[in-house]
Design an enzyme around this catalytic site. Structure first.
Site, PDB file in Angstrom:
ATOM      1  N   ASP A  30     144.327   9.625  32.507  1.00  0.00           N
ATOM      2  CA  ASP A  30     145.008  10.669  33.265  1.00  0.00           C
ATOM      3  C   ASP A  30     145.384  11.814  32.325  1.00  0.00           C
ATOM      4  O   ASP A  30     145.841  11.600  31.201  1.00  0.00           O
ATOM      5  CB  ASP A  30     146.262  10.101  33.939  1.00  0.00           C
ATOM      6  CG  ASP A  30     146.785  11.011  35.054  1.00  0.00           C
ATOM      7  OD1 ASP A  30     146.660  10.638  36.231  1.00  0.00           O
ATOM      8  OD2 ASP A  30     147.329  12.094  34.720  1.00  0.00           O
ATOM      9  N   ILE A  31     145.227  13.031  32.795  1.00  0.00           N
ATOM     10  CA  ILE A  31     145.484  14.207  31.963  1.00  0.00           C
ATOM     11  C   ILE A  31     146.981  14.373  31.678  1.00  0.00           C
ATOM     12  O   ILE A  31     147.359  15.004  30.682  1.00  0.00           O
ATOM     13  CB  ILE A  31     144.907  15.473  32.639  1.00  0.00           C
ATOM     14  CG1 ILE A  31     144.639  16.575  31.625  1.00  0.00           C
ATOM     15  CG2 ILE A  31     145.795  15.971  33.768  1.00  0.00           C
ATOM     16  CD1 ILE A  31     143.797  17.723  32.164  1.00  0.00           C
ATOM     17  N   ASN A  87     147.912   6.329  45.655  1.00  0.00           N
ATOM     18  CA  ASN A  87     148.703   7.228  46.492  1.00  0.00           C
ATOM     19  C   ASN A  87     147.826   7.723  47.644  1.00  0.00           C
ATOM     20  O   ASN A  87     146.638   7.988  47.457  1.00  0.00           O
ATOM     21  CB  ASN A  87     149.212   8.409  45.665  1.00  0.00           C
ATOM     22  CG  ASN A  87     150.184   7.971  44.581  1.00  0.00           C
ATOM     23  OD1 ASN A  87     150.970   7.053  44.781  1.00  0.00           O
ATOM     24  ND2 ASN A  87     150.122   8.614  43.432  1.00  0.00           N
ATOM     25  N   GLY A  93     152.184  11.247  48.068  1.00  0.00           N
ATOM     26  CA  GLY A  93     152.145  12.126  46.901  1.00  0.00           C
ATOM     27  C   GLY A  93     150.757  12.322  46.339  1.00  0.00           C
ATOM     28  O   GLY A  93     150.585  12.667  45.170  1.00  0.00           O
ATOM     29  N   GLN A  94     149.733  12.107  47.174  1.00  0.00           N
ATOM     30  CA  GLN A  94     148.361  12.308  46.699  1.00  0.00           C
ATOM     31  C   GLN A  94     148.097  13.787  46.483  1.00  0.00           C
ATOM     32  O   GLN A  94     148.334  14.603  47.382  1.00  0.00           O
ATOM     33  CB  GLN A  94     147.369  11.743  47.731  1.00  0.00           C
ATOM     34  CG  GLN A  94     145.915  11.832  47.280  1.00  0.00           C
ATOM     35  CD  GLN A  94     144.951  11.182  48.269  1.00  0.00           C
ATOM     36  OE1 GLN A  94     145.343  10.736  49.351  1.00  0.00           O
ATOM     37  NE2 GLN A  94     143.691  11.125  47.894  1.00  0.00           N
ATOM     38  N   HIS A 100     141.591   7.396  44.282  1.00  0.00           N
ATOM     39  CA  HIS A 100     141.672   7.005  42.875  1.00  0.00           C
ATOM     40  C   HIS A 100     142.750   5.948  42.693  1.00  0.00           C
ATOM     41  O   HIS A 100     143.830   6.044  43.261  1.00  0.00           O
ATOM     42  CB  HIS A 100     141.942   8.205  41.966  1.00  0.00           C
ATOM     43  CG  HIS A 100     143.056   9.101  42.421  1.00  0.00           C
ATOM     44  ND1 HIS A 100     142.910  10.001  43.457  1.00  0.00           N
ATOM     45  CD2 HIS A 100     144.331   9.241  41.995  1.00  0.00           C
ATOM     46  CE1 HIS A 100     144.040  10.654  43.644  1.00  0.00           C
ATOM     47  NE2 HIS A 100     144.925  10.202  42.772  1.00  0.00           N
ATOM     48  N   LEU A 101     142.421   4.963  41.885  1.00  0.00           N
ATOM     49  CA  LEU A 101     143.364   3.899  41.543  1.00  0.00           C
ATOM     50  C   LEU A 101     144.016   4.251  40.218  1.00  0.00           C
ATOM     51  O   LEU A 101     143.331   4.397  39.198  1.00  0.00           O
ATOM     52  CB  LEU A 101     142.614   2.570  41.438  1.00  0.00           C
ATOM     53  CG  LEU A 101     143.416   1.353  40.973  1.00  0.00           C
ATOM     54  CD1 LEU A 101     144.520   0.999  41.968  1.00  0.00           C
ATOM     55  CD2 LEU A 101     142.486   0.157  40.760  1.00  0.00           C
ATOM     56  N   HIS A 102     145.341   4.420  40.229  1.00  0.00           N
ATOM     57  CA  HIS A 102     146.085   4.606  38.981  1.00  0.00           C
ATOM     58  C   HIS A 102     146.331   3.230  38.353  1.00  0.00           C
ATOM     59  O   HIS A 102     146.751   2.302  39.050  1.00  0.00           O
ATOM     60  CB  HIS A 102     147.477   5.197  39.244  1.00  0.00           C
ATOM     61  CG  HIS A 102     147.508   6.598  39.744  1.00  0.00           C
ATOM     62  ND1 HIS A 102     147.779   7.679  38.920  1.00  0.00           N
ATOM     63  CD2 HIS A 102     147.354   7.114  40.984  1.00  0.00           C
ATOM     64  CE1 HIS A 102     147.789   8.791  39.652  1.00  0.00           C
ATOM     65  NE2 HIS A 102     147.539   8.484  40.895  1.00  0.00           N
TER      66      HIS A 102
END
Ligand code: 5GP
Ligand code: ZN
Length: 114
Positions: A30-31, A87, A93-94, A100-102
């Site tokens: 993640d950035i 999300n 909060g997407q 995408h899976l965090h």
């Protein structure tokens, strides 16, 4: 989708810190990490969000979760675990409309979320 940020990352058109890729999924850091370990695992197929998952996607998403766990172990999360989060839409909060899976770990994570 041609103008989707994560489709572009999966195609290599936008640079990312890749940690895994095969023909159907892509994993990258993640950035703006929210924990010492924070990476994202995405299907290369453009699925907008969790509500858009189709019956034909189930095997793919099972493999994606299995791969995410293997990558989490490689990132040092095996002993203490962490959090696997998807999300969904506004209330979730997407902010990027490509499923995408965090995967977050490396510190204790609070619950419940705010
Ligand atoms: P969401 O809020 O949609 O669940 O998560 C989107 C995530 O994508 C955020 O954690 C955000 O930091 C990350 N992100 C947004 N743009 C980029 C980018 O260009 N590169 C990478 N590596 N991560 C991004
Ligand atoms: Zn996409």
């Amino acid at each position: 989708m041609s103008d989707c940020l994560f489709c572009k990352i999966a195609r290599g058109e936008i640079p990312s810190k890749k940690i895994f890729e095969d023909d159907e999924m892509f994993a990258f850091h993640d950035i703006a990490p929210k924990a010492p370990v924070h990476f994202l695992v995405i299907p290369k197929k453009h699925i907008e969000n969790c509500m858009e998952v189709e019956a034909g996607d189930t095997a793919l998403l099972g493999r994606l979760l299995h791969r995410a766990a293997a990558l989490a172990k490689e990132q040092g999360m095996e002993e203490r675990g962490g959090r696997f989060v998807i999300n969904c839409k506004e209330d979730g909060g997407q902010t990027v409309d490509h499923l995408h899976l965090h995967v977050l770990g490396g510190r204790p994570l609070g619950w419940p979320p705010g």
